[in-house]
Design an enzyme around this catalytic site. Structure first.
Site, short mmCIF file in Angstrom:
data_model
loop_
_atom_site.label_atom_id
_atom_site.label_comp_id
_atom_site.label_asym_id
_atom_site.label_seq_id
_atom_site.Cartn_x
_atom_site.Cartn_y
_atom_site.Cartn_z
N LYS A 13 0.83 -1.22 0.00
CA LYS A 13 0.00 0.00 0.00
C LYS A 13 0.86 1.26 0.00
CE LYS A 13 -1.96 -0.90 3.95
NZ LYS A 13 -1.25 -2.15 4.31
N ARG A 86 -8.33 2.08 10.08
CA ARG A 86 -7.98 0.67 10.29
C ARG A 86 -8.96 -0.03 11.21
NH1 ARG A 86 -1.91 1.26 9.44
NH2 ARG A 86 -1.05 -0.83 9.43
N ARG A 125 11.75 -7.33 4.41
CA ARG A 125 11.57 -5.92 4.07
C ARG A 125 12.64 -5.04 4.70
NH1 ARG A 125 5.86 -2.87 4.94
NH2 ARG A 125 6.29 -2.98 7.15
N ARG A 152 12.37 -2.72 10.13
CA ARG A 152 11.49 -2.16 11.14
C ARG A 152 11.38 -3.12 12.31
NH1 ARG A 152 6.19 -0.08 8.03
NH2 ARG A 152 5.22 -0.91 9.91
N ARG A 163 0.51 -8.80 13.74
CA ARG A 163 -0.08 -7.74 12.89
C ARG A 163 -1.09 -8.31 11.91
NH1 ARG A 163 5.03 -5.37 10.49
NH2 ARG A 163 3.73 -3.84 9.43
P1 AMP Z 1 2.07 0.76 8.99
O1 AMP Z 1 3.35 1.44 8.67
O2 AMP Z 1 0.91 1.29 8.23
O3 AMP Z 1 2.18 -0.75 8.93
O4 AMP Z 1 1.75 1.10 10.53
C1 AMP Z 1 2.66 0.73 11.56
C2 AMP Z 1 1.94 0.68 12.89
O5 AMP Z 1 1.43 1.98 13.22
C3 AMP Z 1 0.73 -0.24 12.96
O6 AMP Z 1 1.08 -1.59 13.19
C4 AMP Z 1 -0.03 0.37 14.14
O7 AMP Z 1 0.56 0.03 15.38
C5 AMP Z 1 0.19 1.86 13.92
N1 AMP Z 1 -0.89 2.46 13.08
C6 AMP Z 1 -0.76 3.01 11.85
N2 AMP Z 1 -1.95 3.45 11.41
C7 AMP Z 1 -2.84 3.18 12.40
C8 AMP Z 1 -4.23 3.37 12.54
N3 AMP Z 1 -4.98 3.95 11.58
N4 AMP Z 1 -4.82 2.95 13.69
C9 AMP Z 1 -4.11 2.38 14.68
N5 AMP Z 1 -2.79 2.14 14.60
C10 AMP Z 1 -2.16 2.54 13.47
#
Ligand code: AMP
Length: 209
Positions: A13, A86, A125, A152, A163
């Site tokens: 994404k 989310r 990754r 990460r 996740r």
């Molecule tokens: P991502 O980089 O999109 O995978 O986000 C990394 C982490 O940030 C996720 O695993 C969540 O812990 C947190 N996060 C990002 N966006 C949200 C959201 N909309 N709601 C809650 N947690 C979020």
């Protein structure tokens, strides 16, 4: 157009959101990137959020909304939201906020990828600490800008599984929510970056033919 990119972690994404927003001049808002950048600046709310991020859990809705609401109300038309909403509660809050500023979502692009493939991608990754570009092997240095690559913390095997489980339990119900509104578009997320960009362009009415 105003777009939401939805799908499991590792589906591409963020990569596609950056490609498509660059091409069409959309504003990109990735909540994961935003949180990581605020954490690195020592923002107190983001530091609270980090406790959840490191465990592979979602940041609680109230805290998340507190962190992103300012960016959301200031969104200029023509945006891609990556990683927000989310949860159903976030989707409802977003709907209300957008209604308040007279903006509607045109398409929700659903990146369809198996857990097996998502797990494989996430465990290989690497991201550039300077430009944020993502690679699926450790090239040592970023080919684009020369920055150092890192993994990460939430891309460790245990956290990846967590996740994915969280995605199915808390985020997947959004598919039904947006399907009922008639704005969900499914994209096969297996393929090269360019193949997937092409599929998205065609949904946006910018296909080759
Ligand atoms: P991502 O980089 O999109 O995978 O986000 C990394 C982490 O940030 C996720 O695993 C969540 O812990 C947190 N996060 C990002 N966006 C949200 C959201 N909309 N709601 C809650 N947690 C979020």
């Amino acid at each position: 157009m105003n777009l939401i990119f939805l799908g499991p972690p590792g589906a591409g994404k963020g990569t596609q959101a950056k490609v498509i927003s660059g091409e069409f001049g959309y504003t990109y808002m990735g909540t994961g990137d935003l949180l990581r950048s605020l954490v690195s600046k020592g923002d107190p709310l983001a530091l609270k959020a980090k406790e959840f991020m490191d465990k592979g859990e979602l940041v609680p809705d109230a805290l998340m909304v507190e962190i992103v609401s300012e960016q959301l109300v200031n969104l200029k038309k023509g945006f891609i939201l990556d990683g927000f909403p989310r949860t159903l509660e976030q989707a409802q809050i977003l709907e209300e906020m957008l209604k308040g500023i007279g903006v509607k979502i045109d398409h929700v692009i659903y990146f369809d990828l198996s857990d097996r493939e998502a797990e494989k991608r996430l465990s290989n990754r690497y991201q550039c600490k300077d430009c944020g570009n993502i690679y699926n092997s450790n090239l040592g240095q970023c080919p684009k800008c020369g920055g150092a690559l890192f993994r990460r913390k939430d891309d460790e095997p245990e956290t990846i599984r967590k996740r994915l489980e969280v995605y199915h339990r808390q985020t997947a119900p959004l598919l039904d929510f947006y399907e009922k509104k008639g704005i969900l578009r499914r994209v096969e997320a297996q393929g090269t970056v360019e193949e997937i960009s092409k599929r998205i362009r065609s949904i946006l009415g910018h296909g080759e033919n």
